[in-house]
Design an enzyme around this catalytic site. Structure first.
Site, mmCIF file in Angstrom:
data_model
loop_
_atom_site.group_PDB
_atom_site.id
_atom_site.type_symbol
_atom_site.label_atom_id
_atom_site.label_comp_id
_atom_site.label_asym_id
_atom_site.label_seq_id
_atom_site.Cartn_x
_atom_site.Cartn_y
_atom_site.Cartn_z
ATOM 1 N N HIS A 182 0.807 -1.218 0.000
ATOM 2 C CA HIS A 182 0.000 0.000 0.000
ATOM 3 C C HIS A 182 0.839 1.267 0.000
ATOM 4 O O HIS A 182 0.328 2.341 -0.309
ATOM 5 C CB HIS A 182 -0.937 -0.002 1.205
ATOM 6 C CG HIS A 182 -1.993 -1.060 1.136
ATOM 7 N ND1 HIS A 182 -3.305 -0.792 0.854
ATOM 8 C CD2 HIS A 182 -1.922 -2.413 1.299
ATOM 9 C CE1 HIS A 182 -4.011 -1.916 0.850
ATOM 10 N NE2 HIS A 182 -3.195 -2.918 1.126
ATOM 11 N N ASP A 197 3.938 9.689 -0.985
ATOM 12 C CA ASP A 197 2.753 8.932 -0.594
ATOM 13 C C ASP A 197 2.448 7.896 -1.663
ATOM 14 O O ASP A 197 2.499 8.199 -2.862
ATOM 15 C CB ASP A 197 1.542 9.865 -0.435
ATOM 16 C CG ASP A 197 0.625 9.441 0.702
ATOM 17 O OD1 ASP A 197 0.638 8.253 1.053
ATOM 18 O OD2 ASP A 197 -0.106 10.308 1.218
#
Length: 458
Positions: A159, A366
């Protein structure tokens, strides 16, 4: 010996959180939202940690899922979770925004806990079952599981970002991590470049010969591919249409006065660029480009990993900067920054999204950033603008936002000013384009595409 479940999800955390009444409630995260319906439909199992130290509870049923808790001691929470996972791997995989810390005992605890997860999974998975392992805390599990259960179809999804080769090579026991991931049949990433980094490492570290998006390892073909994660768009839109949520949004605008609202919603993490965002805003105020009479910044900072020293230090720096801005540019009853170090419910966040003129999403790095997608999904009015970091996975999909380099304060200031100056027509055009993308790429589609590629349950 195999168990009876044809589909097993393995994640650091279970799909539930402890409830105030002593029972359990469903976790609100995106992974649970995406995968829970599949686990329930297939009568599958979920292997994970409850979130607290101590012996694991007995397996139990919850909303159509069989949950198999894995226990962690206090020492393992410190070493495996807060140490190796969040003070070594997390910063390294986020381009070493903070210096990773390396300790041999942390690596040993990481291996021990990963082995426990693999053992628990092997015990519950049926012959030929599909197993989906998630994220950076469990990168050794696919390889360990493959050793015990070669009959399984194993997928792994990361993720967070996967780092460039030069950074990954700094990791002690780096080849062990790579072999662990190669235990999967399909390794999923947020962005294509991450998959290419992974395949390149298989050549450099293990002497393998990757081809396009796959590599042969252990007599198997391992596929590495990008599967950008998303959100439950329908859920966000339902919240945005709720009259109570809309009333909250109007109340927030009234409370802040006749000012344009800049909104930041982040975990309090050094990767999120909160300090740089505050610096850019302070300089705009100091230059007179914006004023406290015209603009207000609301920054929600959700508490995160506060037992880790780096996060304690970050909180002090952020709160010091907020105090400085409010002290220099504020007036009685009218602060230029409203800082909320607290968690907010989904409904409260959606109300904030509806109230915001500009969403400010400026992480230094991110993997995706689902707040950006939530904001877009919430704007059913096709209004609002977003300043978005180039270094988020979301930037590739939401390129109608105002993209900025968050490491460059001048570029941050440029993006903020451009977003504030956007005309209604420009705002609407940009938002419609982003909403079309988000509505087409939902979290349900993400899960289905991954499992279809894995060739397992869907």
């Amino acid at each position: 010996m195999s168990g009876g479940y044809k589909f097993v999800v393995v994640a650091n955390r279970l799909a539930v959180d402890a409830a105030e009444d002593g029972g359990w409630k469903r976790s609100p995260g995106g992974l649970v939202t995406a995968v829970h319906p599949i686990v329930r439909r297939l009568g599958g199992a979920w292997v994970g940690w409850t979130g607290g130290p101590g012996e694991a509870p007995e397996p139990f049923e919850f909303d159509g899922m069989r949950l198999h808790p894995v226990g962690l001691s206090e020492d393992e929470v410190d070493r495996y979770y807060e140490g190796q996972s969040n003070a070594t791997v997390w910063p390294l995989f986020h381009d070493a925004v903070e210096q990773p810390v390396h300790h041999r005992e942390w690596r040993e605890a990481y291996e021990t806990v990963n082995r426990r997860f693999a053992d628990a999974t092997a015990a519950v998975a049926a012959e030929g079952a599909t197993v989906w392992v998630h994220d950076y805390q469990l990168m050794l599990v696919p390889g360990m599981l493959r050793e015990q259960r070669p009959d399984l179809r194993i997928g792994f999804f990361l993720h967070i970002p996967f780092p460039p080769v030069e950074l990954f090579m700094q990791l002690p026991r780096r080849a062990d991590i790579l072999r662990g991931l190669l235990g999967a049949d399909l390794v999923g990433f947020q962005r294509p470049l991450a998959a290419q980094n992974f395949l390149q490492l298989s050549r450099i570290l293990l002497g393998l010969e990757p081809k396009e998006e796959s590599v042969e390892f252990g007599g198997r073909t391992v596929v590495a591919r990008a599967f950008p994660i998303s959100i439950d768009v329908d859920e966000i839109e339902r919240e945005a249409a709720d009259p109570e949520v809309q009333a909250q949004a109007r109340h927030l605008r009234q409370e802040l006065g006749d000012r344009r609202l800049l909104l930041g919603v982040d975990r309090l993490d050094y990767t999120k660029g909160i300090e740089q965002r505050l610096k850019a805003y302070r300089e705009l105020l100091a230059e007179g480009t914006v004023s406290n009479d015209d603009v207000v910044l609301v920054q929600v900072a959700t508490p995160s990993r506060m037992r880790v020293q780096q996060y304690q230090d970050l909180r002090e720096r952020v709160e010091r900067e907020v105090g400085r801005i409010n002290g220099e540019f504020g007036e009685v009853g009218r602060a230029p920054v409203h800082y909320l170090f607290q968690s907010r419910s989904r409904a409260e966040l959606v109300a904030m999204y509806l109230a915001a003129d500009v969403m400010v999403v400026t992480p230094l790095r991110d993997g995706m950033n689902l707040v950006a997608k939530e904001y877009v999904a919430a704007r059913v009015d096709d209004d609002g603008t977003m300043v978005l970091s180039e270094f988020t996975g979301a930037a590739a999909e939401l390129d109608a936002s105002f993209l900025v380099n968050p490491h460059d304060v001048e570029d941050l200031k440029r993006g903020l000013c451009a977003a504030l100056a956007a005309t209604p027509e420009d705002r609407s055009t940009r938002m419609r384009a982003m909403r079309a993308t988000v509505k087409d790429h939902t979290v349900d589609r993400w899960a289905r595409e991954f499992l279809d590629a894995l060739g397992g349950a869907s």
